[in-house]
Design a protein around this motif. Structure first.
Motif, PDB file in Angstrom:
ATOM      1  N   LEU A  36       0.846  -1.194   0.000  1.00 53.47           N
ATOM      2  CA  LEU A  36       0.000   0.000   0.000  1.00 53.47           C
ATOM      3  C   LEU A  36       0.879   1.241   0.000  1.00 53.47           C
ATOM      4  N   VAL A  37       0.571   2.160  -0.889  1.00 53.96           N
ATOM      5  CA  VAL A  37       1.292   3.432  -0.969  1.00 53.96           C
ATOM      6  C   VAL A  37       0.345   4.516  -0.451  1.00 53.96           C
ATOM      7  N   GLU A  38       0.875   5.445   0.365  1.00 58.79           N
ATOM      8  CA  GLU A  38       0.018   6.508   0.924  1.00 58.79           C
ATOM      9  C   GLU A  38      -0.288   7.556  -0.152  1.00 58.79           C
ATOM     10  N   MET A  39      -1.448   8.194  -0.033  1.00 56.30           N
ATOM     11  CA  MET A  39      -1.782   9.314  -0.929  1.00 56.30           C
ATOM     12  C   MET A  39      -0.746  10.422  -0.718  1.00 56.30           C
ATOM     13  N   PRO A  40      -0.210  10.999  -1.808  1.00 61.39           N
ATOM     14  CA  PRO A  40       0.771  12.081  -1.645  1.00 61.39           C
ATOM     15  C   PRO A  40       0.138  13.319  -0.998  1.00 61.39           C
ATOM     16  N   GLU A  41      -1.107  13.583  -1.360  1.00 62.32           N
ATOM     17  CA  GLU A  41      -1.910  14.640  -0.732  1.00 62.32           C
ATOM     18  C   GLU A  41      -3.307  14.063  -0.632  1.00 62.32           C
ATOM     19  N   PHE A  42      -4.102  14.638   0.255  1.00 63.41           N
ATOM     20  CA  PHE A  42      -5.439  14.059   0.428  1.00 63.41           C
ATOM     21  C   PHE A  42      -6.493  15.147   0.478  1.00 63.41           C
ATOM     22  N   GLY A  59     -15.075  18.309  -8.529  1.00 62.41           N
ATOM     23  CA  GLY A  59     -13.741  18.891  -8.382  1.00 62.41           C
ATOM     24  C   GLY A  59     -12.893  18.115  -7.385  1.00 62.41           C
ATOM     25  N   LEU A  60     -13.495  17.784  -6.234  1.00 57.11           N
ATOM     26  CA  LEU A  60     -12.746  17.085  -5.180  1.00 57.11           C
ATOM     27  C   LEU A  60     -12.368  15.673  -5.616  1.00 57.11           C
ATOM     28  N   ALA A  61     -13.321  14.969  -6.215  1.00 51.67           N
ATOM     29  CA  ALA A  61     -13.061  13.592  -6.646  1.00 51.67           C
ATOM     30  C   ALA A  61     -11.992  13.568  -7.739  1.00 51.67           C
ATOM     31  N   SER A  62     -12.124  14.468  -8.703  1.00 47.86           N
ATOM     32  CA  SER A  62     -11.197  14.409  -9.841  1.00 47.86           C
ATOM     33  C   SER A  62      -9.773  14.781  -9.413  1.00 47.86           C
ATOM     34  N   ARG A  63      -9.655  15.630  -8.401  1.00 46.24           N
ATOM     35  CA  ARG A  63      -8.319  15.964  -7.903  1.00 46.24           C
ATOM     36  C   ARG A  63      -7.626  14.702  -7.372  1.00 46.24           C
ATOM     37  N   ASN A  64      -8.369  13.896  -6.607  1.00 44.60           N
ATOM     38  CA  ASN A  64      -7.802  12.643  -6.096  1.00 44.60           C
ATOM     39  C   ASN A  64      -7.437  11.690  -7.236  1.00 44.60           C
ATOM     40  N   CYS A  66      -6.569  12.480 -10.294  1.00 45.89           N
ATOM     41  CA  CYS A  66      -5.371  12.986 -10.984  1.00 45.89           C
ATOM     42  C   CYS A  66      -4.105  12.681 -10.185  1.00 45.89           C
ATOM     43  N   LEU A  67      -4.202  12.789  -8.846  1.00 43.69           N
ATOM     44  CA  LEU A  67      -3.041  12.480  -8.013  1.00 43.69           C
ATOM     45  C   LEU A  67      -2.668  11.002  -8.129  1.00 43.69           C
ATOM     46  N   ALA A  68      -3.688  10.142  -8.224  1.00 43.41           N
ATOM     47  CA  ALA A  68      -3.435   8.708  -8.367  1.00 43.41           C
ATOM     48  C   ALA A  68      -2.803   8.413  -9.735  1.00 43.41           C
ATOM     49  N   GLU A  69      -3.265   9.115 -10.752  1.00 42.19           N
ATOM     50  CA  GLU A  69      -2.682   8.935 -12.091  1.00 42.19           C
ATOM     51  C   GLU A  69      -1.209   9.316 -12.072  1.00 42.19           C
ATOM     52  N   ARG A  70      -0.925  10.402 -11.376  1.00 43.81           N
ATOM     53  CA  ARG A  70       0.461  10.866 -11.297  1.00 43.81           C
ATOM     54  C   ARG A  70       1.342   9.813 -10.602  1.00 43.81           C
ATOM     55  N   TYR A 106     -11.733  23.414 -13.294  1.00 42.98           N
ATOM     56  CA  TYR A 106     -11.537  23.457 -11.837  1.00 42.98           C
ATOM     57  C   TYR A 106     -10.084  23.194 -11.445  1.00 42.98           C
ATOM     58  N   LEU A 107      -9.429  22.316 -12.203  1.00 43.00           N
ATOM     59  CA  LEU A 107      -8.087  21.887 -11.805  1.00 43.00           C
ATOM     60  C   LEU A 107      -6.969  22.628 -12.543  1.00 43.00           C
ATOM     61  N   ALA A 108      -7.358  23.550 -13.416  1.00 46.15           N
ATOM     62  CA  ALA A 108      -6.357  24.230 -14.241  1.00 46.15           C
ATOM     63  C   ALA A 108      -5.300  24.932 -13.387  1.00 46.15           C
ATOM     64  N   GLY A 109      -5.729  25.597 -12.317  1.00 47.62           N
ATOM     65  CA  GLY A 109      -4.800  26.328 -11.461  1.00 47.62           C
ATOM     66  C   GLY A 109      -3.852  25.415 -10.706  1.00 47.62           C
ATOM     67  N   ASP A 110      -4.136  24.141 -10.733  1.00 46.56           N
ATOM     68  CA  ASP A 110      -3.394  23.166  -9.936  1.00 46.56           C
ATOM     69  C   ASP A 110      -2.397  22.367 -10.777  1.00 46.56           C
ATOM     70  N   ASN A 111      -2.376  22.678 -12.041  1.00 43.29           N
ATOM     71  CA  ASN A 111      -1.497  21.954 -12.960  1.00 43.29           C
ATOM     72  C   ASN A 111      -1.784  20.451 -12.994  1.00 43.29           C
ATOM     73  N   LEU A 112      -3.045  20.089 -12.839  1.00 42.53           N
ATOM     74  CA  LEU A 112      -3.436  18.685 -12.912  1.00 42.53           C
ATOM     75  C   LEU A 112      -4.352  18.498 -14.106  1.00 42.53           C
ATOM     76  N   LYS A 113      -4.192  17.370 -14.802  1.00 44.46           N
ATOM     77  CA  LYS A 113      -5.035  17.102 -15.960  1.00 44.46           C
ATOM     78  C   LYS A 113      -5.445  15.634 -15.936  1.00 44.46           C
ATOM     79  N   PHE A 114      -6.733  15.392 -16.081  1.00 44.78           N
ATOM     80  CA  PHE A 114      -7.233  14.014 -16.048  1.00 44.78           C
ATOM     81  C   PHE A 114      -6.870  13.277 -17.338  1.00 44.78           C
ATOM     82  N   LYS A 115      -6.263  12.091 -17.191  1.00 47.74           N
ATOM     83  CA  LYS A 115      -5.868  11.339 -18.389  1.00 47.74           C
ATOM     84  C   LYS A 115      -6.665  10.039 -18.553  1.00 47.74           C
TER      85      LYS A 115
END
Lengths: 287, 179
Positions: A36-42, A59-64, A66-70, A106-115
């Motif tokens: 198990l790897v911990e979430m980098p941010e939550f 917005g909240l769900a997609s941020r998580n 995107c972090l998992a994709e990363r 919503y995520l543009a300011g965060d430099n995250l993009k859903f792939k």
């Protein structure tokens, strides 16, 4: 993607109120060779916000996601609610359309993009689909032979079928089969797929208590020695609230409610202390 | 005989169903033919005198917008999704209820007190609860890794992007819904 390494999405309720679910899940999964790897941010999965703002949930769900994709890992959740929300949004965004356009904004300011590169799984899916029954069976060292168990799978890993589609929502078998691997008997009872009604307890207690009472009556009627859950909300409804339900209706249940990971852990040979059994409100007399 | 309450034509917003059907999740609201499967299978309707999903959908079709958006019983849906699974017309009944709740928040500036509390915590900590220091210490004793930290700045940006901060600040609340 790896079937033995996941990003653990703890959610809010497990660390706030039910660390014994987390403790037992980590030990059991480790014993089965899962890393198990911990979430980098939550941040919260978004589900509790859906009722007040669907867009905030998105917005909240997609941020998580995107972090998992990363991190390049599939998400593993312990909570039915987190699974339902993250899985639904993941599927919505993979289909593209209006939701995807919104989220990009919503995520543009965060430099995250859903792939769309990962999947979301609940621990029941990881155990039954990725690890498999054979491996779990061979990890059982102290079978719980003869123990009479009823299960409550809960709603959000079953319905809506068109979003989840992993089990039969009218006659779910994944958790039942997982319970049988421990050597215990898994019982049929009336209303197995009924909701726990915990989500509305913040605005009305009477109805959830009546709904939960019906479940406890049905479970008691088949002489179950314990009820097994796989969701912190369902668990809270039947364990933490059980004494209040008993008082409200002048009944006595004494029905222990265990997280499935605790049951499996005991069957693997972990001690009750290692599985956090002492943190349950209703103590199981069979341990 | 109980008193018959008449609906006045002035209570009806004939465009409401079109407004609702444009919102994701509620697209198929007009296809409901009132079979009542949703209400029959609803665990809440079984114990509530007022929360009846079939009636809610009918009220949308009739255009009873004001009546719907001032009815707190909409907050009794427990999101079990049995209504969605069982609807023979593929109407996402629970999603329609969610759409109506979102409209109450947006247009009536009203939400359950518990939701306001959870959203406020979320904005501050990333978690819907304020997790006490004692629990974080206990994690160490239990051999658990530290809880992942939230990126508060990013969460705040999402709240801004969906225009929810002002709503949250100004929202009136209620504590309880009668069954």
């Amino acid at each position: 993607m790896s079937n033995s390494k996941y990003l653990l999405f703890l959610g809010c309720t497990v660390p706030y109120r039910l660390s014994n679910y987390e403790v037992s899940a980590r030990k059991v999964l480790n014993n089965l060779g899962v890393e198990l790897v911990e979430m980098p941010e939550f941040n919260c999965c978004g589900l509790p916000m859906d009722i007040v703002s669907h867009d905030l949930m998105l917005g909240l769900a997609s941020r998580n996601l995107c972090l998992a994709e990363r991190a390049g890992l599939n998400i593993l959740t312990l909570c039915n609610g987190c699974f339902g929300t993250l899985n639904k949004v993941n599927k919505m965004l993979k289909e593209g359309g209006e939701a995807k356009e919104k989220v990009e904004k919503y995520l543009a300011g965060d430099n995250l993009k859903f792939k769309g590169t990962i999947d979301v799984k609940h621990i029941v899916h990881v155990l039954s689909e990725d690890i498999g029954f054979e491996k779990i069976k061979s990890s059982v060292k102290k079978p719980l032979t003869g123990l009479r168990i009823a299960q409550h799978t809960g709603c959000h890993i079953l319905r809506p079928t068109k979003e989840v589609g992993k089990d039969d929502p009218e006659n779910p078998t994944l958790l039942k089969n997982l319970i049988r691997l421990t050597g215990a008997v898994c019982l049929d009872y009336m209303g197995e797929t009924e909701c726990c009604a915990n989500p509305i307890i913040g605005v009305n207690e009477e109805i959830p208590f009546q709904v939960a009472r019906e479940k406890l009556n049905n479970v008691k009627a088949v002489e179950a020695q314990a009820l097994i859950t796989v969701c912190p909300f369902c668990h809270t409804m039947f364990d933490a609230n059980q004494s209040r339900i008993e008082r409200a209706f002048n009944e006595k249940y004494n029905m222990p409610v265990l997280h499935y990971t605790q049951l499996l852990g005991l069957a693997m040979g972990f001690t009750p202390d290692e599985m956090g059994i002492n943190e349950l409100r209703v103590r199981p007399p069979f341990i | 005989m109980s008193e018959v309450k008449m609906v006045k034509s002035s209570d009806i917003d004939s465009k409401f169903k079109y407004e609702v059907s444009k919102i994701p999740g509620a697209e198929r609201v007009m296809l409901c033919f009132q079979c009542g499967t949703c209400t029959a299978d609803c665990p809440i309707a079984k114990y509530s005198d007022f929360y009846k999903p079939r009636r809610i959908v009918r009220m949308v079709q009739f255009g009873l917008k004001e009546k719907l958006l001032s009815d707190n019983h909409l907050w009794l849906c427990s999101t079990c999704y049995a209504c969605i699974d069982h609807c023979p017309q593929d109407v996402e009944v629970a999603s329609i209820v969610r759409v109506l709740r979102n409209l109450i928040v947006k247009e009536k500036n009203m939400m359950p007190m518990v939701s306001k509390g959870l959203a406020t915590n979320l904005l501050k900590t990333g978690y819907i609860y304020t997790i006490p220091e004692s629990r974080l210490k206990r994690r160490i004793e239990q051999g658990l890794p530290p809880l992942p930290k939230a990126n508060i700045e990013s969460i705040s940006k999402i709240f801004d992007a969906v225009c929810f901060k002002k709503i949250l600040d100004e929202a009136k609340t209620f504590e309880r819904v009668e069954k």
